[in-house]
Structures are given as structure tokens and as C-alpha cells.
Scaffold this motif. Structure first.
Motif, PDB file in Angstrom:
ATOM      1  N   VAL A  74       0.841  -1.192   0.000  1.00 52.62           N
ATOM      2  CA  VAL A  74       0.000   0.000   0.000  1.00 52.62           C
ATOM      3  C   VAL A  74       0.881   1.248   0.000  1.00 52.62           C
ATOM      4  CG1 VAL A  74      -0.238   0.120   2.521  1.00 52.62           C
ATOM      5  CG2 VAL A  74      -2.033   1.051   1.086  1.00 52.62           C
ATOM      6  N   LEU A  75       0.424   2.242  -0.718  1.00 56.77           N
ATOM      7  CA  LEU A  75       1.072   3.557  -0.713  1.00 56.77           C
ATOM      8  C   LEU A  75       0.175   4.504   0.053  1.00 56.77           C
ATOM      9  CD1 LEU A  75       2.381   4.114  -4.360  1.00 56.77           C
ATOM     10  CD2 LEU A  75       3.721   3.829  -2.290  1.00 56.77           C
ATOM     11  N   ASN A  76       0.517   4.732   1.299  1.00 59.35           N
ATOM     12  CA  ASN A  76      -0.212   5.732   2.066  1.00 59.35           C
ATOM     13  C   ASN A  76       0.420   7.085   1.799  1.00 59.35           C
ATOM     14  OD1 ASN A  76      -2.225   4.217   3.464  1.00 59.35           O
ATOM     15  ND2 ASN A  76      -0.612   3.352   4.741  1.00 59.35           N
ATOM     16  N   VAL A  77      -0.365   8.094   1.965  1.00 58.96           N
ATOM     17  CA  VAL A  77       0.127   9.450   1.793  1.00 58.96           C
ATOM     18  C   VAL A  77      -0.337  10.258   2.995  1.00 58.96           C
ATOM     19  CG1 VAL A  77      -1.818  10.176   0.333  1.00 58.96           C
ATOM     20  CG2 VAL A  77       0.352  11.335   0.121  1.00 58.96           C
ATOM     21  N   ALA A  78       0.520  11.153   3.470  1.00 57.44           N
ATOM     22  CA  ALA A  78       0.205  11.985   4.631  1.00 57.44           C
ATOM     23  C   ALA A  78       0.336  13.449   4.238  1.00 57.44           C
ATOM     24  CB  ALA A  78       1.159  11.671   5.777  1.00 57.44           C
ATOM     25  N   ILE A  79      -0.353  14.289   4.979  1.00 58.86           N
ATOM     26  CA  ILE A  79      -0.234  15.736   4.797  1.00 58.86           C
ATOM     27  C   ILE A  79       0.630  16.261   5.932  1.00 58.86           C
ATOM     28  CG2 ILE A  79      -1.448  17.944   4.764  1.00 58.86           C
ATOM     29  CD1 ILE A  79      -3.943  16.396   3.753  1.00 58.86           C
ATOM     30  N   VAL A  80       1.712  16.936   5.569  1.00 61.10           N
ATOM     31  CA  VAL A  80       2.612  17.539   6.549  1.00 61.10           C
ATOM     32  C   VAL A  80       2.352  19.043   6.521  1.00 61.10           C
ATOM     33  CG1 VAL A  80       5.006  17.936   7.215  1.00 61.10           C
ATOM     34  CG2 VAL A  80       4.355  15.765   6.153  1.00 61.10           C
ATOM     35  N   VAL A  81       2.012  19.605   7.665  1.00 55.60           N
ATOM     36  CA  VAL A  81       1.778  21.042   7.765  1.00 55.60           C
ATOM     37  C   VAL A  81       2.926  21.673   8.528  1.00 55.60           C
ATOM     38  CG1 VAL A  81       0.261  22.855   8.652  1.00 55.60           C
ATOM     39  CG2 VAL A  81      -0.731  20.803   7.623  1.00 55.60           C
ATOM     40  N   ASN A  82       3.649  22.536   7.843  1.00 53.29           N
ATOM     41  CA  ASN A  82       4.739  23.312   8.433  1.00 53.29           C
ATOM     42  C   ASN A  82       4.124  24.655   8.816  1.00 53.29           C
ATOM     43  OD1 ASN A  82       6.888  25.065   8.872  1.00 53.29           O
ATOM     44  ND2 ASN A  82       8.171  24.122   7.314  1.00 53.29           N
ATOM     45  N   TYR A  83       3.692  24.772  10.056  1.00 50.01           N
ATOM     46  CA  TYR A  83       2.925  25.949  10.452  1.00 50.01           C
ATOM     47  C   TYR A  83       3.778  27.200  10.604  1.00 50.01           C
ATOM     48  CZ  TYR A  83       3.916  23.768  15.040  1.00 50.01           C
ATOM     49  OH  TYR A  83       4.498  23.155  16.123  1.00 50.01           O
ATOM     50  N   LEU A  84       5.077  27.095  10.721  1.00 50.16           N
ATOM     51  CA  LEU A  84       5.923  28.295  10.755  1.00 50.16           C
ATOM     52  C   LEU A  84       6.049  28.937   9.376  1.00 50.16           C
ATOM     53  CD1 LEU A  84       8.911  27.567  13.152  1.00 50.16           C
ATOM     54  CD2 LEU A  84       6.939  29.036  13.511  1.00 50.16           C
ATOM     55  N   GLN A  85       6.050  28.102   8.338  1.00 51.89           N
ATOM     56  CA  GLN A  85       6.190  28.599   6.967  1.00 51.89           C
ATOM     57  C   GLN A  85       4.846  28.751   6.261  1.00 51.89           C
ATOM     58  OE1 GLN A  85       9.216  29.458   5.698  1.00 51.89           O
ATOM     59  NE2 GLN A  85      10.044  28.953   7.703  1.00 51.89           N
ATOM     60  N   ASP A  86       3.737  28.390   6.919  1.00 49.99           N
ATOM     61  CA  ASP A  86       2.415  28.359   6.282  1.00 49.99           C
ATOM     62  C   ASP A  86       2.462  27.555   4.991  1.00 49.99           C
ATOM     63  OD1 ASP A  86       0.997  29.780   8.226  1.00 49.99           O
ATOM     64  OD2 ASP A  86       1.600  31.709   7.380  1.00 49.99           O
ATOM     65  N   GLU A  87       3.008  26.336   5.108  1.00 49.72           N
ATOM     66  CA  GLU A  87       3.115  25.446   3.965  1.00 49.72           C
ATOM     67  C   GLU A  87       2.628  24.053   4.346  1.00 49.72           C
ATOM     68  OE1 GLU A  87       6.828  27.208   1.366  1.00 49.72           O
ATOM     69  OE2 GLU A  87       7.262  25.561   2.751  1.00 49.72           O
ATOM     70  N   ALA A  88       2.248  23.307   3.312  1.00 47.28           N
ATOM     71  CA  ALA A  88       1.859  21.911   3.490  1.00 47.28           C
ATOM     72  C   ALA A  88       2.517  21.096   2.382  1.00 47.28           C
ATOM     73  CB  ALA A  88       0.341  21.757   3.435  1.00 47.28           C
ATOM     74  N   TYR A  89       2.816  19.840   2.693  1.00 47.06           N
ATOM     75  CA  TYR A  89       3.473  18.947   1.756  1.00 47.06           C
ATOM     76  C   TYR A  89       2.763  17.603   1.784  1.00 47.06           C
ATOM     77  CZ  TYR A  89       6.924  22.264   3.566  1.00 47.06           C
ATOM     78  OH  TYR A  89       7.541  23.394   4.028  1.00 47.06           O
ATOM     79  N   LEU A  90       2.841  16.876   0.680  1.00 51.67           N
ATOM     80  CA  LEU A  90       2.391  15.494   0.652  1.00 51.67           C
ATOM     81  C   LEU A  90       3.599  14.602   0.912  1.00 51.67           C
ATOM     82  CD1 LEU A  90      -0.069  15.508  -2.369  1.00 51.67           C
ATOM     83  CD2 LEU A  90      -0.641  15.146   0.043  1.00 51.67           C
ATOM     84  N   LEU A  91       3.421  13.628   1.766  1.00 50.31           N
ATOM     85  CA  LEU A  91       4.478  12.702   2.121  1.00 50.31           C
ATOM     86  C   LEU A  91       4.041  11.294   1.723  1.00 50.31           C
ATOM     87  CD1 LEU A  91       7.164  12.070   3.612  1.00 50.31           C
ATOM     88  CD2 LEU A  91       5.797  11.891   5.709  1.00 50.31           C
ATOM     89  N   VAL A  92       4.738  10.692   0.772  1.00 50.70           N
ATOM     90  CA  VAL A  92       4.431   9.335   0.333  1.00 50.70           C
ATOM     91  C   VAL A  92       5.070   8.372   1.324  1.00 50.70           C
ATOM     92  CG1 VAL A  92       4.717   7.643  -1.515  1.00 50.70           C
ATOM     93  CG2 VAL A  92       4.307  10.048  -2.080  1.00 50.70           C
ATOM     94  N   GLU A  93       4.246   7.483   1.869  1.00 52.79           N
ATOM     95  CA  GLU A  93       4.708   6.526   2.870  1.00 52.79           C
ATOM     96  C   GLU A  93       4.405   5.093   2.405  1.00 52.79           C
ATOM     97  OE1 GLU A  93       4.517   8.830   7.038  1.00 52.79           O
ATOM     98  OE2 GLU A  93       2.545   8.170   6.310  1.00 52.79           O
ATOM     99  N   PRO A  94       5.339   4.500   1.663  1.00 50.50           N
ATOM    100  CA  PRO A  94       5.109   3.119   1.218  1.00 50.50           C
ATOM    101  C   PRO A  94       5.201   2.157   2.398  1.00 50.50           C
ATOM    102  CG  PRO A  94       7.265   3.892   0.499  1.00 50.50           C
ATOM    103  CD  PRO A  94       6.581   5.046   1.173  1.00 50.50           C
TER     104      PRO A  94
END
Length: 180
Positions: A74-94
Motif C-alpha cells: 500500500v502507498l499511504n500518503v500523509a499531509i505535513v503542515v509546516n505551520y511556521l512557513q504556512d506550507e503543506a506537503y504530501l508525504l508518500v509513505e510506502p
């Protein structure tokens, strides 16, 4: 009675709100706004498991109904929120069954036989966003997925749970970053 029927119809149609959305690659961004952050926190966050990393100043959100079985492909994906930079990233977690090296997917449309390949060779934020966007677009179009495991191709995203965990997480990321 009409109100209940209307609310039920509205709820059912809202569950797959992203199925007909197209992604304009020019709109892809990592920036999040206060309004989208509040929407995520107040409406969508309850569907996620939260991992707080106070030292690094970011939070990781993993869809609660994802597969947690390390032996399942399974390829899970997570949302990473960097609240100091007001940014979000997708993190692929195989999962462990896949490993974390190069990820190669082969997709085929069941009706017209169209075949494509998607690869994730680098684990940086741009590569993961592009990989997830490619996979998301094909997933909502009904393509069937296989992943390269050694020299063999094996099915992936072959359960409703795996498809929905990926689709919903990526869709929530798009809402968080104003792609949708």
C-alpha cells in the motif's frame, strides 16, 4: 421529511466532491492560507490521526481509515503542515512490503487498455507532489494500478480502502493549498 432527504443527498454528493475536478499544474503550490487551515482544522482534521513534532514545528496528518498493515502493498500518503512557513506537503509513505526505494507504478484503463507508467525516484516535496498528482488523476479516471516489486508487477490500490485513503488525502491537500 424533505429536509432529511435533502441533507442525505447533500451528504452523499459531498463524499466524492473531487471526482470531476481537474488539476491545473500551474496551481500546484505548498502555500496554505489561514482560511484553508481553519477549514481543515475544523472540518477535515477529525478524519486524520495527528502526529505533532513540536521540535521541528510541523504536524503530520494521516488518514485514519488507511491500511496500517506493513505486510500489505500500500502507498499511504500523509499531509505535513509546516505551520511556521504556512506550507503543506504530501508525504508518500510506502508500506514495508513495498520498501522506500524507487517506486514504479504501471496503470491501465480497464475500458480502452491505455497504459501509463508513473515513477517516484526522489523523495523530495516537488517529486512527491507530482507523483501524487499523476496517481490521483489516473485513480479518479478509473485506472487500475500495479507496482513493481522486484521484477514482478503486483496490484496496488486494489481495495476500496486503499483507493479512498489516497484519494481523500490528496483531495484534502488540494483544498488546503487552494488547488480546489
Amino acid at each position: 421529511m424533505k429536509r432529511i432527504a435533502f441533507l442525505l443527498l447533500l451528504t452523499i454528493s459531498a463524499c466524492k466532491i473531487d471526482d470531476d475536478k481537474t488539476i491545473d499544474r500551474a496551481d500546484l503550490t505548498f502555500k496554505i492560507g489561514t482560511d484553508t487551515q481553519l477549514f481543515f482544522k475544523n472540518v477535515r482534521q477529525s478524519y486524520y490521526d495527528l502526529e505533532e513534532n513540536k521540535a521541528a514545528k510541523f504536524n503530520v496528518f494521516r488518514f485514519s481509515d488507511r491500511s496500517k498493515n506493513a505486510k500489505e502493498r500500500v502507498l499511504n500518503v500523509a499531509i505535513v503542515v509546516n505551520y511556521l512557513q504556512d506550507e503543506a506537503y504530501l508525504l508518500v509513505e510506502p508500506s514495508e512490503a513495498i520498501g522506500s526505494e524507487n517506486i514504479e507504478l504501471r496503470v491501465q484503463h480497464p475500458n480502452n487498455g491505455d497504459v501509463k507508467e508513473i515513477n517516484l525516484n526522489e523523495m523530495n516535496r516537488e517529486a512527491m507532489l507530482n507523483f501524487c498528482t499523476d496517481a490521483y488523476e489516473l485513480l479518479v479516471q478509473g485506472y487500475q494500478f500495479e507496482i513493481k516489486a522486484g521484477e514482478e508487477w503486483k496490484p496496488i490500490f486494489d481495495t476500496h480502502q486503499a483507493k479512498e485513503a489516497f484519494r481523500i488525502t490528496v483531495s484534502d491537500y488540494y483544498r488546503l493549498t487552494r488547488v480546489f
